[in-house]
Design a protein around this motif. Sequence first.
Motif, PDB file in Angstrom:
ATOM      1  N   GLU A 185      14.419  24.830 -14.832  1.00  0.00           N
ATOM      2  CA  GLU A 185      15.057  24.587 -16.132  1.00  0.00           C
ATOM      3  C   GLU A 185      16.296  23.710 -15.988  1.00  0.00           C
ATOM      4  O   GLU A 185      16.540  22.816 -16.808  1.00  0.00           O
ATOM      5  N   ILE A 186      17.071  23.959 -14.935  1.00  0.00           N
ATOM      6  CA  ILE A 186      18.261  23.140 -14.684  1.00  0.00           C
ATOM      7  C   ILE A 186      17.854  21.690 -14.424  1.00  0.00           C
ATOM      8  O   ILE A 186      18.455  20.746 -14.973  1.00  0.00           O
ATOM      9  N   GLU A 187      16.840  21.510 -13.597  1.00  0.00           N
ATOM     10  CA  GLU A 187      16.377  20.149 -13.269  1.00  0.00           C
ATOM     11  C   GLU A 187      15.850  19.440 -14.513  1.00  0.00           C
ATOM     12  O   GLU A 187      16.123  18.250 -14.734  1.00  0.00           O
ATOM     13  N   LEU A 188      15.084  20.152 -15.329  1.00  0.00           N
ATOM     14  CA  LEU A 188      14.517  19.539 -16.529  1.00  0.00           C
ATOM     15  C   LEU A 188      15.610  19.146 -17.522  1.00  0.00           C
ATOM     16  O   LEU A 188      15.569  18.051 -18.107  1.00  0.00           O
ATOM     17  N   SER A 189      16.571  20.022 -17.728  1.00  0.00           N
ATOM     18  CA  SER A 189      17.669  19.719 -18.644  1.00  0.00           C
ATOM     19  C   SER A 189      18.462  18.511 -18.155  1.00  0.00           C
ATOM     20  O   SER A 189      18.809  17.621 -18.941  1.00  0.00           O
ATOM     21  N   TYR A 190      18.729  18.494 -16.863  1.00  0.00           N
ATOM     22  CA  TYR A 190      19.485  17.395 -16.264  1.00  0.00           C
ATOM     23  C   TYR A 190      18.780  16.064 -16.483  1.00  0.00           C
ATOM     24  O   TYR A 190      19.381  15.095 -16.989  1.00  0.00           O
ATOM     25  N   HIS A 191      17.498  16.003 -16.142  1.00  0.00           N
ATOM     26  CA  HIS A 191      16.786  14.727 -16.240  1.00  0.00           C
ATOM     27  C   HIS A 191      16.460  14.357 -17.684  1.00  0.00           C
ATOM     28  O   HIS A 191      16.365  13.167 -18.014  1.00  0.00           O
ATOM     29  N   SER A 192      16.306  15.349 -18.538  1.00  0.00           N
ATOM     30  CA  SER A 192      16.099  15.073 -19.954  1.00  0.00           C
ATOM     31  C   SER A 192      17.337  14.414 -20.558  1.00  0.00           C
ATOM     32  O   SER A 192      17.244  13.413 -21.294  1.00  0.00           O
ATOM     33  N   GLU A 193      18.503  14.956 -20.243  1.00  0.00           N
ATOM     34  CA  GLU A 193      19.751  14.380 -20.739  1.00  0.00           C
ATOM     35  C   GLU A 193      20.001  13.003 -20.120  1.00  0.00           C
ATOM     36  O   GLU A 193      20.454  12.073 -20.804  1.00  0.00           O
ATOM     37  N   LEU A 194      19.701  12.880 -18.834  1.00  0.00           N
ATOM     38  CA  LEU A 194      19.893  11.605 -18.155  1.00  0.00           C
ATOM     39  C   LEU A 194      19.015  10.526 -18.773  1.00  0.00           C
ATOM     40  O   LEU A 194      19.459   9.393 -19.001  1.00  0.00           O
ATOM     41  N   LEU A 195      17.767  10.871 -19.077  1.00  0.00           N
ATOM     42  CA  LEU A 195      16.854   9.911 -19.691  1.00  0.00           C
ATOM     43  C   LEU A 195      17.328   9.527 -21.084  1.00  0.00           C
ATOM     44  O   LEU A 195      17.308   8.333 -21.450  1.00  0.00           O
ATOM     45  N   ALA A 196      17.760  10.512 -21.865  1.00  0.00           N
ATOM     46  CA  ALA A 196      18.247  10.229 -23.215  1.00  0.00           C
ATOM     47  C   ALA A 196      19.459   9.309 -23.172  1.00  0.00           C
ATOM     48  O   ALA A 196      19.577   8.370 -23.985  1.00  0.00           O
ATOM     49  N   ASP A 197      20.356   9.549 -22.217  1.00  0.00           N
ATOM     50  CA  ASP A 197      21.538   8.700 -22.096  1.00  0.00           C
ATOM     51  C   ASP A 197      21.166   7.292 -21.637  1.00  0.00           C
ATOM     52  O   ASP A 197      21.776   6.301 -22.083  1.00  0.00           O
ATOM     53  N   TRP A 198      20.184   7.194 -20.754  1.00  0.00           N
ATOM     54  CA  TRP A 198      19.740   5.868 -20.314  1.00  0.00           C
ATOM     55  C   TRP A 198      19.184   5.072 -21.498  1.00  0.00           C
ATOM     56  O   TRP A 198      19.472   3.880 -21.643  1.00  0.00           O
ATOM     57  N   VAL A 199      18.394   5.721 -22.337  1.00  0.00           N
ATOM     58  CA  VAL A 199      17.842   5.048 -23.514  1.00  0.00           C
ATOM     59  C   VAL A 199      18.963   4.602 -24.444  1.00  0.00           C
ATOM     60  O   VAL A 199      18.972   3.458 -24.935  1.00  0.00           O
ATOM     61  N   THR A 200      19.934   5.484 -24.688  1.00  0.00           N
ATOM     62  CA  THR A 200      21.075   5.133 -25.544  1.00  0.00           C
ATOM     63  C   THR A 200      21.856   3.964 -24.952  1.00  0.00           C
ATOM     64  O   THR A 200      22.250   3.033 -25.667  1.00  0.00           O
ATOM     65  N   TYR A 201      22.064   4.012 -23.654  1.00  0.00           N
ATOM     66  CA  TYR A 201      22.794   2.947 -22.950  1.00  0.00           C
ATOM     67  C   TYR A 201      22.096   1.600 -23.096  1.00  0.00           C
ATOM     68  O   TYR A 201      22.725   0.586 -23.401  1.00  0.00           O
ATOM     69  N   THR A 202      20.775   1.574 -22.898  1.00  0.00           N
ATOM     70  CA  THR A 202      20.032   0.310 -22.955  1.00  0.00           C
ATOM     71  C   THR A 202      19.967  -0.238 -24.374  1.00  0.00           C
ATOM     72  O   THR A 202      19.769  -1.454 -24.564  1.00  0.00           O
ATOM     73  N   GLN A 203      20.126   0.640 -25.359  1.00  0.00           N
ATOM     74  CA  GLN A 203      20.071   0.185 -26.749  1.00  0.00           C
ATOM     75  C   GLN A 203      21.441  -0.138 -27.319  1.00  0.00           C
ATOM     76  O   GLN A 203      21.549  -0.634 -28.443  1.00  0.00           O
ATOM     77  N   SER A 204      22.483   0.129 -26.537  1.00  0.00           N
ATOM     78  CA  SER A 204      23.845  -0.120 -27.002  1.00  0.00           C
ATOM     79  C   SER A 204      24.316  -1.491 -26.555  1.00  0.00           C
ATOM     80  O   SER A 204      23.723  -2.133 -25.686  1.00  0.00           O
ATOM     81  N   ASP A 205      25.394  -1.917 -27.140  1.00  0.00           N
ATOM     82  CA  ASP A 205      25.991  -3.213 -26.776  1.00  0.00           C
ATOM     83  C   ASP A 205      26.977  -2.971 -25.638  1.00  0.00           C
ATOM     84  O   ASP A 205      28.193  -3.004 -25.813  1.00  0.00           O
ATOM     85  N   SER A 206      26.400  -2.711 -24.452  1.00  0.00           N
ATOM     86  CA  SER A 206      27.249  -2.333 -23.318  1.00  0.00           C
ATOM     87  C   SER A 206      27.710  -3.522 -22.485  1.00  0.00           C
ATOM     88  O   SER A 206      28.508  -3.368 -21.560  1.00  0.00           O
ATOM     89  N   GLY A 207      27.207  -4.706 -22.797  1.00  0.00           N
ATOM     90  CA  GLY A 207      27.600  -5.891 -22.045  1.00  0.00           C
ATOM     91  C   GLY A 207      27.265  -5.767 -20.579  1.00  0.00           C
ATOM     92  O   GLY A 207      26.145  -5.421 -20.210  1.00  0.00           O
TER      93      GLY A 207
END
Length: 232
Positions: A185-207
């Motif tokens: 459960e810890i591993e799944l939560s960690y990678h789920s959040e990491l994936l969600a943040d990666w998607v947000t990052y790639t869709q943001s204007d992060s330069g």
Amino acid sequence: MRELLNDPNMNNYPEFRTFCELKDRGFRKQALAALTPFIETVKDCDFEQRQEFVAWLFTLSEPTRQDDVPDVFVYPLVTNILKPTLVEWTERSSEDARPYRWLGLYAFEELWHERLERAIELGGMAEQRAIEALMTHKISTLKFSFHHINENVYLGEVNRDRATIAEARKLIHHVLNEEKRAGYEIELSYHSELLADWVTYTQSDSGQERFLDWCERNGRDYFITDTFYFEE
């Protein structure tokens, strides 16, 4: 190996015993030579005889497979006896979970995880080894996707990893060991959040901002180790 050698059924396979004894003493070349006549004999046996040997060997070795695999499951035995017999077993008895579990646990085939899935379909909650092995496989798949993220490189495919997370979340409810389930459960939560943040990052204007810097700026704390490369 000791448990295998001490089992009374080993007396039914004297040539295999010789192989195991030599392997246990570290005489690899001599052990393989001793195994050859055993393989030639068993290959010509009918299915029921081969099945009896295979079932005995896996049933005895499975609980301690991490210790016994390097010693017993050598390539000639796997390719000539174990794998062919297990595959034939699945064709003759499609409702027996054991050959599917063993084909999966010992990764005798490229799509070994599909064998585990079939074992779980047949055996349900009783197939704890198959369930845990499949959970570990799914977690490892997610880890692979992110193991170069410190270099701003994501190696996975978003929809595929989302599907893996969804599958794992369903499977995790079948894990009976509470400690292992909590770890998954810890591993799944960690990678789920990491994936969600990666998607947000790639869709943001992060330069030119790196993903880990973006995470830090947004209060997202991930323990990511550096990747090291070694020159020969």
